[in-house]
Design an enzyme around this catalytic site. Structure first.
Site, PDB file in Angstrom:
ATOM      1  N   PRO A  27       0.852  -1.186   0.000  1.00 46.39           N
ATOM      2  CG  PRO A  27       0.122  -0.926   2.221  1.00 46.39           C
ATOM      3  CD  PRO A  27       0.908  -1.844   1.325  1.00 46.39           C
ATOM      4  CG  MET A  28       3.673   2.436  -1.591  1.00 48.42           C
ATOM      5  SD  MET A  28       5.034   2.475  -2.770  1.00 48.42           S
ATOM      6  CE  MET A  28       4.370   1.464  -4.090  1.00 48.42           C
ATOM      7  CB  ALA A  29      -0.307   7.492   0.976  1.00 44.27           C
TER       8      ALA A  29
ATOM      9  CD  GLN B 257      -2.602   0.502   5.388  1.00 46.28           C
ATOM     10  OE1 GLN B 257      -2.332   1.629   5.003  1.00 46.28           O
ATOM     11  NE2 GLN B 257      -1.682  -0.398   5.658  1.00 46.28           N
TER      12      GLN B 257
ATOM     13  CB  CYS C 186       1.081   5.938   8.828  1.00 47.80           C
ATOM     14  SG  CYS C 186       1.381   7.536   8.067  1.00 47.80           S
TER      15      CYS C 186
ATOM     16  CE  LYS D  81       3.098  -2.122   4.739  1.00 49.03           C
ATOM     17  NZ  LYS D  81       3.558  -0.771   5.067  1.00 49.03           N
TER      18      LYS D  81
ATOM     19  N   GLY E 275       9.936  -4.223   2.955  1.00 50.89           N
ATOM     20  CA  GLY E 275      11.102  -3.362   3.124  1.00 50.89           C
ATOM     21  C   GLY E 275      12.301  -3.821   2.324  1.00 50.89           C
TER      22      GLY E 275
ATOM     23  N   GLY F 241       7.247  -2.326  -2.534  1.00 52.50           N
ATOM     24  CA  GLY F 241       6.678  -0.981  -2.599  1.00 52.50           C
ATOM     25  C   GLY F 241       7.409  -0.114  -3.598  1.00 52.50           C
TER      26      GLY F 241
HETATM   27  C1  LIG Z   1       5.042   6.931  -1.086  1.00 48.82           C
HETATM   28  C2  LIG Z   1       4.784   5.869  -0.068  1.00 48.82           C
HETATM   29  C3  LIG Z   1       3.525   5.772   0.483  1.00 48.82           C
HETATM   30  C4  LIG Z   1       3.252   4.778   1.442  1.00 48.82           C
HETATM   31  N1  LIG Z   1       1.987   4.654   1.927  1.00 48.82           N
HETATM   32  C5  LIG Z   1       1.681   3.635   2.772  1.00 48.82           C
HETATM   33  C6  LIG Z   1       0.342   3.432   3.217  1.00 48.82           C
HETATM   34  O1  LIG Z   1      -0.600   4.140   2.829  1.00 48.82           O
HETATM   35  N2  LIG Z   1       0.132   2.417   4.107  1.00 48.82           N
HETATM   36  C7  LIG Z   1       1.147   1.611   4.556  1.00 48.82           C
HETATM   37  O2  LIG Z   1       0.900   0.706   5.359  1.00 48.82           O
HETATM   38  N3  LIG Z   1       2.407   1.772   4.127  1.00 48.82           N
HETATM   39  C8  LIG Z   1       2.699   2.760   3.242  1.00 48.82           C
HETATM   40  N4  LIG Z   1       3.978   2.893   2.775  1.00 48.82           N
HETATM   41  C9  LIG Z   1       5.023   1.928   3.196  1.00 48.82           C
HETATM   42  C10 LIG Z   1       5.139   0.777   2.199  1.00 48.82           C
HETATM   43  O3  LIG Z   1       3.950   0.025   2.150  1.00 48.82           O
HETATM   44  C11 LIG Z   1       6.316  -0.154   2.552  1.00 48.82           C
HETATM   45  O4  LIG Z   1       6.074  -0.776   3.775  1.00 48.82           O
HETATM   46  C12 LIG Z   1       7.643   0.592   2.620  1.00 48.82           C
HETATM   47  O5  LIG Z   1       7.787   1.489   1.535  1.00 48.82           O
HETATM   48  C13 LIG Z   1       8.842  -0.375   2.608  1.00 48.82           C
HETATM   49  O6  LIG Z   1       8.836  -1.160   1.448  1.00 48.82           O
HETATM   50  P1  LIG Z   1       9.779  -0.845   0.153  1.00 48.82           P
HETATM   51  O7  LIG Z   1      11.190  -0.791   0.629  1.00 48.82           O
HETATM   52  O8  LIG Z   1       9.494  -2.007  -0.767  1.00 48.82           O
HETATM   53  O9  LIG Z   1       9.323   0.460  -0.400  1.00 48.82           O
HETATM   54  C14 LIG Z   1       4.271   3.899   1.855  1.00 48.82           C
HETATM   55  C15 LIG Z   1       5.541   4.016   1.294  1.00 48.82           C
HETATM   56  C16 LIG Z   1       5.808   4.985   0.344  1.00 48.82           C
HETATM   57  C17 LIG Z   1       7.191   5.062  -0.248  1.00 48.82           C
END
Ligand SMILES: Cc1cc2nc3c(=O)[nH]c(=O)nc-3n(C[C@H](O)[C@H](O)[C@H](O)COP(=O)(O)O)c2cc1C
Length: 370
Positions: free
Chosen positions: A42-44, A96, A126, A165, A227, A250
């Site tokens: 999930p990414m906002a 979520q 978050c 999460k 991560g 992500g």
């Molecule tokens: C731009 C952005 C927005 C994110 N939004 C959310 C979110 O809405 N909910 C959430 O649980 N995690 C959010 N995350 C965290 C990611 O889901 C993930 O746990 C984190 O980026 C680590 O994974 P990665 O290294 O593959 O990016 C966000 C991360 C980024 C970079």
């Protein structure tokens, strides 16, 4: 099972060349079958429906909405409700929610379930002030009783499985997730996703998946490792050394759905320019249908750099696109740069399942996620 790692040691670093793990293996969260061991994070401001549907096409077994405000749902905020639109071809899908009041979270979860989500995911990760100052997101890790009350209320309100999460804790070096995780499972969480950075770390440093391994050994529900999963080797290593049921990707998938294919199938072929343009134009069209031209044109700008980066197109070309104010003009320039993309695009569009729901005028969240 995984051998316990010495304190502070990231087990994954030990085994980088090690193992073969089949990411095409299906697994379950209670009754929900997840066809691959790869989850799209999930990414906002990123995880719109077009992103999630594309993720499923490229091999993600489970996709997630960005976090949706429970208060927004409670007040029937039209924009917030827009986040709850589910397309036919994105299942299984987790939606979520974030908030701090058990009762309101339970009500929000009912709506999420009614909207068609296969899982209700709760955000305890978050780190962004706008969210934590309301008592939601990662701050709940410091309030385990309240966190458990939220999970319990949500789990009793819906029939679909509830997932959580979370981060490792609030401060650097925290191991809070290991204390809170098992309690959340007892309260009704059917799966846990761990992003083993602290809230204080935001996105700096590295994700310490030695903690993921410890969490796996403490709970009897599937754990998803989030991560720094940016390659197939990394995914396989993390799965093998932690015992996690799945890995979550992500940032690596931003403008790069091909990484999902590489991770799941080992198909590490770089996309051609034509493939990149066809996928980007399809993404533009789907996003415009979802958000409307006005919102989509601003929202999409970051995607242009993401897609056209990786040495795929020269920098001046990206800059030319970003200043254009209509997505039609962007498309035109893209196709002119790679005319061979057109037949690919036609094929992609023809292959998309029909009948999915789309909605104009959705908002884009300004939050920074988890
Ligand atoms: C731009 C952005 C927005 C994110 N939004 C959310 C979110 O809405 N909910 C959430 O649980 N995690 C959010 N995350 C965290 C990611 O889901 C993930 O746990 C984190 O980026 C680590 O994974 P990665 O290294 O593959 O990016 C966000 C991360 C980024 C970079």
């Amino acid at each position: 099972m995984v051998a316990a790692a010495p304190d502070g040691v990231n087990t994954c670093e030990y085994h980088l060349k090690a193992v073969f793990v089949d990411l095409r293996e299906s697994w379950r969260i209670r009754d929900v079958e997840i066809p691959t061991r790869l989850v799209l994070a999930p990414m906002a401001g990123v995880s719109v429906q077009a992103f999630r549907r594309q993720g499923r096409r490229f091999g993600a077994g489970l996709v997630c909405s960005e976090m949706v405000s429970c208060a927004g749902i409670e007040h029937r905020n039209e924009r917030t409700l827009g986040y709850l639109r589910v397309a036919g071809d994105e299942h299984p899908l987790a939606i979520q929610i974030f908030g701090s009041e058990p009762r309101a979270m339970a009500e929000a979860a009912k709506l999420v379930e009614a909207a068609g989500a296969d899982l209700v995911d709760i955000n305890f990760g978050c780190p962004v002030r706008k969210v934590t100052k309301t008592g939601a997101g990662a701050t709940l890790l410091a309030e385990p009783a309240r966190a458990c009350a939220i999970v319990e209320a949500v789990a009793s309100a819906v029939d679909v499985p509830v997932s959580v999460k979370m981060r490792r804790g609030l401060r650097d070096g925290a191991r809070t997730c290991l204390e809170v995780g098992p309690r959340l499972v007892e309260a009704g969480a059917a799966t846990l996703t761990l992003h083993p950075r602290s809230a204080q770390q935001m996105y700096t440093g590295t994700a310490d998946h030695a903690l993921t391994a410890e969490l796996v050994s403490l709970v009897d529900v599937p754990v998803i490792a989030s991560g720094d999963i940016t390659s197939r080797a990394r995914a396989q290593t993390v799965l093998a050394t932690t015992g996690a049921a799945a890995v979550m990707v992500g940032r690596g998938a931003q403008g790069n759905p091909w990484i999902l294919r590489e991770i799941v199938d080992g198909d590490g072929r770089d996309p051609t320019r034509e493939e990149v343009v066809a996928e980007l134009v399809l993404f533009i069209r789907e996003t415009v249908r979802e958000l409307g031209e006005r919102r989509a044109s601003g929202f999409l700008k970051k995607f242009y750099s993401w897609y056209l980066g990786h040495g795929r197109f020269p920098r001046p070309f990206k800059q030319e696109l970003v200043v254009l104010d209509s997505t039609v003009a962007v498309e035109r320039l893209l196709i002119a740069a790679a005319p061979g993309a057109l037949p690919l695009l036609e094929r992609l569009e023809a292959e998309l399942p029909g009948g999915e729901e789309v909605l104009l005028g959705l908002p884009i969240s300004v939050y920074g996620g988890g």
